[in-house]
Design an enzyme around this catalytic site. Structure first.
Site, PDB file in Angstrom:
ATOM      1  N   LYS A 210      23.452  23.579  34.800  1.00 44.47           N
ATOM      2  CA  LYS A 210      23.640  24.903  35.690  1.00 44.47           C
ATOM      3  C   LYS A 210      23.180  24.480  37.112  1.00 44.47           C
ATOM      4  CE  LYS A 210      22.786  29.613  35.902  1.00 44.47           C
ATOM      5  NZ  LYS A 210      22.299  30.961  35.098  1.00 44.47           N
ATOM      6  N   GLU A 216      15.545  16.267  32.573  1.00 44.06           N
ATOM      7  CA  GLU A 216      16.092  15.463  31.450  1.00 44.06           C
ATOM      8  C   GLU A 216      17.435  15.073  31.767  1.00 44.06           C
ATOM      9  OE1 GLU A 216      14.494  18.134  31.253  1.00 44.06           O
ATOM     10  OE2 GLU A 216      13.073  18.422  29.433  1.00 44.06           O
ATOM     11  N   GLY A 276      22.317  30.515  30.910  1.00 48.72           N
ATOM     12  CA  GLY A 276      22.519  28.944  30.265  1.00 48.72           C
ATOM     13  C   GLY A 276      22.872  29.246  28.644  1.00 48.72           C
ATOM     14  N   ARG A 277      21.946  30.113  28.039  1.00 44.47           N
ATOM     15  CA  ARG A 277      22.236  30.182  26.524  1.00 44.47           C
ATOM     16  C   ARG A 277      23.292  31.148  26.088  1.00 44.47           C
ATOM     17  NH1 ARG A 277      17.527  32.225  28.706  1.00 44.47           N
ATOM     18  NH2 ARG A 277      17.076  34.516  28.374  1.00 44.47           N
ATOM     19  N   GLU A 362      14.409  32.646  23.309  1.00 47.48           N
ATOM     20  CA  GLU A 362      14.522  32.634  24.668  1.00 47.48           C
ATOM     21  C   GLU A 362      14.897  33.846  25.273  1.00 47.48           C
ATOM     22  OE1 GLU A 362      16.915  29.518  26.641  1.00 47.48           O
ATOM     23  OE2 GLU A 362      14.971  28.845  27.731  1.00 47.48           O
ATOM     24  N   HIS A 393      16.520  24.702  -1.954  1.00 50.23           N
ATOM     25  CA  HIS A 393      15.520  23.792  -2.434  1.00 50.23           C
ATOM     26  C   HIS A 393      14.461  23.311  -1.872  1.00 50.23           C
ATOM     27  CE1 HIS A 393      18.481  23.113  -5.361  1.00 50.23           C
ATOM     28  NE2 HIS A 393      19.354  23.583  -4.811  1.00 50.23           N
ATOM     29  N   LYS A 513       8.044  23.104  32.919  1.00 54.92           N
ATOM     30  CA  LYS A 513       8.805  22.179  33.453  1.00 54.92           C
ATOM     31  C   LYS A 513       8.144  22.012  34.872  1.00 54.92           C
ATOM     32  CE  LYS A 513      13.567  24.060  32.864  1.00 54.92           C
ATOM     33  NZ  LYS A 513      14.486  24.579  33.454  1.00 54.92           N
TER      34      LYS A 513
HETATM   35  C1  G6Q Z   1      18.944  28.805  29.032  1.00 54.55           C
HETATM   36  C2  G6Q Z   1      17.975  28.199  29.714  1.00 54.55           C
HETATM   37  C3  G6Q Z   1      17.783  26.734  29.485  1.00 54.55           C
HETATM   38  C4  G6Q Z   1      18.666  25.982  30.434  1.00 54.55           C
HETATM   39  C5  G6Q Z   1      18.194  24.407  30.562  1.00 54.55           C
HETATM   40  C6  G6Q Z   1      19.293  23.579  31.277  1.00 54.55           C
HETATM   41  O1  G6Q Z   1      19.302  30.038  29.073  1.00 54.55           O
HETATM   42  O2  G6Q Z   1      18.182  28.587  31.283  1.00 54.55           O
HETATM   43  O3  G6Q Z   1      18.070  26.571  28.263  1.00 54.55           O
HETATM   44  O4  G6Q Z   1      20.093  26.092  29.719  1.00 54.55           O
HETATM   45  O5  G6Q Z   1      16.832  24.442  30.892  1.00 54.55           O
HETATM   46  O6  G6Q Z   1      19.481  23.910  32.540  1.00 54.55           O
HETATM   47  P1  G6Q Z   1      20.379  23.378  33.157  1.00 54.55           P
HETATM   48  O7  G6Q Z   1      21.731  23.874  32.615  1.00 54.55           O
HETATM   49  O8  G6Q Z   1      20.243  24.009  34.839  1.00 54.55           O
HETATM   50  O9  G6Q Z   1      20.306  21.803  33.441  1.00 54.55           O
END
Ligand code: G6Q
Length: 556
Positions: A210, A216, A276-277, A362, A393, A513
């Site tokens: 996003k 990463e 994001g989620r 989150e 199990h 972060k």
């Molecule tokens: C979700 C969070 C988080 C995000 C990641 C990746 O709601 O904001 O999990 O999706 O940190 O972020 P980017 O899509 O910006 O790389």
């Protein structure tokens, strides 16, 4: 103090629930079922192809009424309307929360600052569909002219968990002659293992971020770029051509995408009003569409939409997300349950618990209310789970006989997608057996009647009275998956409304972060860095540098 400003735990509806909880404390699920032979059919609700049986929750009609009254007092209806209308309900980031616009049908209008966002969504969906079609048909050729056979999604958090969960969930509908891989961890092992058997000439990387600033994802994207160019040509002309054919981006940040070297013609857009989620049904779902095709992706959106409509319009008594959200509040805040187990009886849903962990924790793992004051009640419980029957199990022992109350969500399907003998019946028999055992247990008399030696009786007793939901659907298809995800999205929202928190920010994630950036610079420094952390962190960094350097210089 009026109803809106009265703290949650002082509201009359909360107080009534506390008194009610004390009054029914000793009532067992056995008693509730004995008193009402219809309970198992009555305490159910159905929508968008999902049947919810909540009769095995520790509630009676009064509990349900009081929970609805609490929801009313918390302004649930108004908050639902505000979300669907595009109000900036994510107040700490001053953003609208409009994932529902991602599944609104073409022609519907949702205005944000006077601009129709549904038209934007549909335009991106159309671009995704034509791109997916070109890739799936073999018309999109790699740099050397070969068709694409491998898709590697690079992203993390919301840009990974949704796509990988959806791919696994819908693998049955996916192209079996293509490989789909997901790379998220900055641990190089993730990238190396995901690509070790792939031919770069046939591989397309979908870089999902996003912000397009995530450490990463950018690190892995650069690794992918080098891996690709090593095979497909290192000189600039070749590089530009190879990147154009083997990299696409999904982002809100066109400048960041350009800077990385991906032409914005190969970028699929989404917007800051998609968290994001909450983004697996936006362009972040490009890998899903590449796997299952545009038609199936649209069917998934229709499932989301059916649940959205239900959530928006159905009275709370029959409203699945409202019921699940309020029952979660009951278990968490009144019965003291600190965890929830999510137990899908479908191997294809093996990543669903991991996906839900982010969605729930989150969103609602928050310690302050919208106005910034500390909550004096617990918020999100811990979510975890495994596909059934595997969990049986392992950790189910604790759920059956441990000292903690762990409400469970069982998820099952009436048709298996891979008929093999009677295996699907066996799988589903276990769903029903588990929820029955949890609710009704085994009394000392029953244990004794089996001839158990007296000393062993207490060990074999299962007290029962352990609550669960059972969600049943006809079969796991794209539409059902959409409805299931939307059910949880909205149930999370309902809990956030009651707890009066911002379910759409994630400031806790930001701290780590930021710190990682400083630490990464210290670890990379050629000279001995000046460390100003606490003594533990300083010592760990020094020890790491020392042992790493010894290993590289052959001293170790
Ligand atoms: C979700 C969070 C988080 C995000 C990641 C990746 O709601 O904001 O999990 O999706 O940190 O972020 P980017 O899509 O910006 O790389």
């Amino acid at each position: 103090m009026d109803a809106q400003t009265t703290p949650l735990t002082q509201r009359p509806q909360w107080q009534s629930l506390l008194r009610h909880r004390d009054a029914i404390k000793t009532t067992q699920l056995r008693d509730l079922f004995a008193a009402d032979p219809q309970r198992g059919e009555r305490l159910t609700a159905e929508a968008a192809g999902l049947y919810l049986d909540y009769s095995k929750q520790r509630v009676n009609d009064d509990t349900l009424r009081l929970l609805r009254e609490l929801a009313d007092a918390c302004g649930l209806r108004a908050r639902i309307d505000a979300m669907f209308r595009g109000d900036r309900i994510n107040t700490t980031e001053n953003r609208a929360v409009l994932h529902v616009a991602l599944r609104a049908p073409a022609g519907e209008k949702i205005l944000l600052d006077g601009h129709d966002v549904v038209a934007d969504v549909q335009a991106v969906l159309d671009r995704m569909a034509s791109f997916s079609e070109r890739v799936r048909s073999g018309n999109w050729k790699g740099h050397t002219g070969k068709p694409i056979r491998n898709i590697v999604n690079i992203g993390i958090g919301g840009s990974d968990l949704g796509p990988v969960m959806a791919f696994e969930a819908l693998r049955h509908y996916s192209r079996r002659d293509m490989n789909f891989r997901f790379v998220s961890n900055v641990d190089a092992t993730d990238f190396v293992e995901a690509t070790h058997d792939l031919d770069a000439a046939e591989t397309l990387f979908v870089i999902c971020s996003k912000t397009f600033t995530t450490l990463e994802t950018l690190t892995n994207a650069h690794a992918a770029r080098s891996w690709c160019l090593k095979v497909l040509g290192e000189d600039e002309t070749d590089a530009n051509g190879a990147i154009a054919k083997h990299f696409v981006a999904v982002s809100t940040n066109a400048d960041g995408v350009k800077k990385f070297g991906i032409d914005t013609a190969n970028m699929f857009e989404f917007w800051d009003w998609v968290g994001g989620r909450y983004s697996m049904d936006s362009a972040i779902g490009l890998s899903t569409m590449l796997a299952i095709g545009a038609q199936n992706f649209r069917a998934m959106l229709a499932g989301f939409r059916a649940m959205d409509e239900h959530f928006r319009s159905e009275p709370l008594e029959r409203n699945l997300p409202a019921l699940m959200g309020l029952l979660a509040v009951w278990n968490n805040n009144f019965l003291g349950a600190e965890a929830v187990a999510v137990l899908p009886y479908a191997q294809y849903l093996k990543r669903f618990p991991a996906y839900l962990q982010q969605l729930t924790m989150e969103s609602n793992g928050k310690h302050v209310m919208l106005n910034g004051t500390h909550v004096d009640y617990s918020t999100c419980p811990i979510f975890w789970g495994e596909p059934g029957t595997n969990g049986q199990h392992s950790f189910y022992q604790l759920i059956h006989q441990g000292t903690r109350l762990i409400p469970c969500d069982f998820i099952g399907f009436c048709q298996g997608l891979n008929p093999l003998g009677n295996q699907h019946d066996l799988l589903m028999a276990n769903v029903f057996a588990q929820s029955e055992a949890l609710a009704f247990g085994k009394t000392p008399d029953q244990v004794r009647a089996e001839g158990t030696p007296p000393a062993l009786v207490p060990h074999r007793v299962c007290e029962g009275n352990r609550p669960s939901n059972t969600i049943l659907a006809e079969r796991l298809d794209p539409q059902t998956l959409g409805a299931l995800v939307a059910l949880y999205e909205h149930a999370v929202f309902v809990q956030g409304v009651v707890w009066n928190i911002d379910s759409f920010d994630q400031w806790g994630v930001e701290l780590g972060k930021q710190l990682a950036k400083t630490t990464a610079a210290e670890i990379a420094s050629k000279d001995e860095p000046k460390l100003a952390h606490d003594s533990s962190t300083n010592a760990l960094i020094r020890r790491y540098r020392q042992l790493r350097d010894d290993a590289t210089s052959g001293k170790a």
